[in-house]
Design a protein around this motif. Structure first.
Motif, mmCIF file in Angstrom:
data_model
loop_
_atom_site.group_PDB
_atom_site.id
_atom_site.type_symbol
_atom_site.label_atom_id
_atom_site.label_comp_id
_atom_site.label_asym_id
_atom_site.label_seq_id
_atom_site.Cartn_x
_atom_site.Cartn_y
_atom_site.Cartn_z
ATOM 1 N N ALA A 142 -5.388 5.059 3.340
ATOM 2 C CA ALA A 142 -6.295 3.904 3.272
ATOM 3 C C ALA A 142 -6.816 3.697 1.859
ATOM 4 N N ALA A 143 -7.075 4.791 1.144
ATOM 5 C CA ALA A 143 -7.608 4.676 -0.212
ATOM 6 C C ALA A 143 -6.596 4.087 -1.185
ATOM 7 N N LEU A 144 -5.314 4.143 -0.860
ATOM 8 C CA LEU A 144 -4.275 3.646 -1.767
ATOM 9 C C LEU A 144 -3.993 2.160 -1.609
ATOM 10 N N LEU B 90 -6.020 8.738 -5.459
ATOM 11 C CA LEU B 90 -6.247 7.449 -6.099
ATOM 12 C C LEU B 90 -6.373 7.670 -7.601
ATOM 13 N N ASN B 91 -5.422 7.192 -8.354
ATOM 14 C CA ASN B 91 -5.393 7.399 -9.803
ATOM 15 C C ASN B 91 -4.884 6.118 -10.447
ATOM 16 N N LEU B 92 -5.790 5.190 -10.681
ATOM 17 C CA LEU B 92 -5.398 3.920 -11.285
ATOM 18 C C LEU B 92 -5.149 4.126 -12.779
ATOM 19 N N ALA C 131 -17.198 2.658 3.893
ATOM 20 C CA ALA C 131 -16.315 3.773 4.249
ATOM 21 C C ALA C 131 -15.160 3.883 3.272
ATOM 22 N N LEU C 132 -14.560 2.744 2.910
ATOM 23 C CA LEU C 132 -13.416 2.789 2.004
ATOM 24 C C LEU C 132 -13.823 3.310 0.635
ATOM 25 N N LEU C 133 -14.991 2.919 0.150
ATOM 26 C CA LEU C 133 -15.456 3.398 -1.147
ATOM 27 C C LEU C 133 -15.627 4.917 -1.134
ATOM 28 N N GLN C 134 -16.145 5.459 -0.044
ATOM 29 C CA GLN C 134 -16.287 6.909 0.054
ATOM 30 C C GLN C 134 -14.925 7.597 0.074
ATOM 31 N N GLY D 266 0.791 -1.211 0.000
ATOM 32 C CA GLY D 266 0.000 0.000 0.000
ATOM 33 C C GLY D 266 0.830 1.271 0.000
ATOM 34 N N PHE D 267 1.370 1.649 1.152
ATOM 35 C CA PHE D 267 2.037 2.940 1.277
ATOM 36 C C PHE D 267 3.364 2.868 2.013
ATOM 37 N N CYS D 268 3.845 1.682 2.368
ATOM 38 C CA CYS D 268 5.118 1.567 3.088
ATOM 39 C C CYS D 268 6.263 1.930 2.150
#
Length: 493
Positions: free
Chosen positions: A368-370, A182-184, A254-257, A90-92
């Motif tokens: 969290a979103a990433l 978030l930019n896939l 929550a994650l979707l938001q 994720g973000f580490c």
């Protein structure tokens, strides 16, 4: 120890253990993640289990208190400790850098042949970014459409058809943008041409010319139409007389938001949720000349302006590192005097934006979103580079593939299970990326090796206490001063 080894100059940087607890990112997560979860619980919402595990493992990553390896020099017996990593995606930053080095080395050494390589970058409209991030299976189908479209274009441009020639590509699926949004999007390393069998059965490479603006315009139009038709066929896309919109489930998730706000550059958590993220803007730079290697349509963007030639191995590896880089850069992360998180953009936007600012809890929501869903492969191999392609062993440097016969030397050399599983050791990664030779002792130049794996909490605490006493005498525990013994007690009969 030989004289030659003693005379070697210290030209490589010295290895220093990464101390995550001293970084701003770690301190932000350690301080604000519990409060973030508490506020979500108070609202009756909760993050998915895999996202919570990402944060919990990140707080353990690189900490000696949770286990380590003992590495010892065979000559002078000097030791160092190497902490375990979380191995999350994720973000580490630490694990992301490790994965970047390993992926780049694998691609350059074993996958990409010594022929021209071109990078094709495809980005999507905001709504599709959220859909593809939420639906990994759908993302895989869209990626297949993108590869077939680009591969067909290259094969036809070279003067062949799909039965007489093949091309290949490696796709790195990036989920983040420069502003932690978030930019896939897809980074695809394509062969800048095709392979075809000659009259003797050998695979010969045929290079094609760089794509023109007209060709890119036609390609991005095809991609937008084909992807839209597929999504409409599967029921994810709805059209009416005036609008086109996507159907997304889980409005209470929550994650979707958080992901929806992250995609659109908006605040995801707190009383100001839904507003635009605060940004710092300078005078916009002079408008640059529009590139001939980019085309845009209906929110789709296709770029093909970066190419590495056959003899540019270092450029190819830098390109591979770039497309597999971690999501968060600690160098661009800072804290303002008002307590806000400031993140510097890698490249200023066209409107002059150079920094974005987050409240600490909103920053946690951004992280969290990433986080990608588990068991979703973010590196894909296509065409000639696919594991089941019968020509892969003939064109790739690694000579590994379906139907390949091992050489006599390989038959005589038996490898252990660990040697077959591990592509590169952590020592080799440090040396390749940062020019740090950890395989040699920094004191005498002798060879070092791993001598133990420490996971028992009692042993961990004992070793760390011993090293603290040895390295810093001021940390030693000093007993309270006491008076002389009682003489009457000593001489009692």
């Amino acid at each position: 120890m030989s004289l030659a080894r003693m005379a070697e100059p210290a030209t490589t940087p010295r290895y220093e253990r990464h101390r995550p607890e001293q970084t701003l990112l770690y301190q932000l997560v350690q301080t604000h993640y519990p409060e973030f979860c508490a506020q979500l619980d108070a609202q009756g919402r909760r993050l998915p289990a895999y996202v919570r595990q990402e944060f919990e493992d990140f707080l353990l990553c690189g900490r000696l208190e949770h286990g380590f390896l003992r590495v010892r020099c065979e000559d002078c017996k000097h030791e160092r400790l190497v902490a375990f990593s979380c191995k999350r995606r994720g973000f580490c930053p630490s694990c992301g850098a490790r994965r970047m080095a390993e992926s780049a080395a694998l691609l350059v050494d074993e996958v990409l042949p010594a022929v021209p390589i071109r990078q094709w970058v495809l980005s999507f409209p905001y709504q599709l970014r959220l859909l593809l991030a939420q639906q990994p299976d759908m993302m895989g189908k869209v990626l297949e459409i993108v590869y077939r479209t680009l591969a067909t274009h290259l094969i036809r441009k070279a003067g062949f058809n799909k039965h007489s020639a093949q091309t290949g590509a490696v796709t790195l699926i990036q989920r983040f943008g420069s502003a932690l949004n978030l930019n896939l999007h897809f980074h695809m390393l394509f062969l800048d041409g095709v392979y075809a069998e000659d009259q003797y059965g050998a695979m010969r490479f045929h290079r094609v010319k760089a794509p023109t603006r007209e060709e890119l315009g036609a390609l991005v139009h095809q991609l937008s139409q084909r992807v839209s038709r597929y999504l409409e066929k599967k029921g994810w896309l709805q059209r009416d007389m005036e609008n086109t919109y996507l159907l997304l489930d889980g409005d209470d998730d929550a994650l979707l938001q958080f992901q929806g706000y992250s995609v659109t550059y908006r605040i995801a958590f707190g009383p100001q949720a839904g507003r635009k993220v605060l940004s710092l803007q300078s005078i916009p730079p002079a408008p640059a000349k529009e590139s001939d290697r980019v085309a845009k349509q209906a929110g789709f963007s296709l770029h093909a302006g970066v190419m590495a030639d056959s003899q540019q191995k270092e450029l190819r590896e830098r390109l591979c590192r770039y497309i597999s880089r971690p999501a968060v850069s600690e160098k661009r992360l800072a804290l303002t005097s008002q307590g806000k998180v400031r993140y510097e953009l890698k490249t200023p936007y066209r409107d002059g934006t150079t920094h974005v600012f987050f409240e600490p809890l909103d920053f946690i929501a951004r992280l969290a979103a990433l986080v990608p869903k588990p068991r979703v492969n973010l590196t894909r191999f296509h065409g000639l580079f696919a594991p089941n392609n019968k020509h892969r062993a003939l064109v790739t440097p690694g000579k590994r593939g379906k139907g390949r016969k091992p050489t006599e030397v390989e038959c005589t050399q038996e490898k252990t299970i660990e040697e077959r599983r591990n592509a590169m050791t952590w020592m080799q990664r440090l040396k390749r990326v940062f020019n740090i030779d950890i395989e040699q002792c920094e004191h005498c130049g002798g060879h070092v090796k791993v001598v133990a794996c420490i996971e028992d909490p009692a042993v961990i605490e004992k070793i760390l206490q011993h090293l603290a006493l040895k390295e810093s005498p001021s940390l030693a525990r000093v007993n309270d001063a006491r008076g002389p013994p009682d003489q009457s007690v000593l001489f009692q009969c």
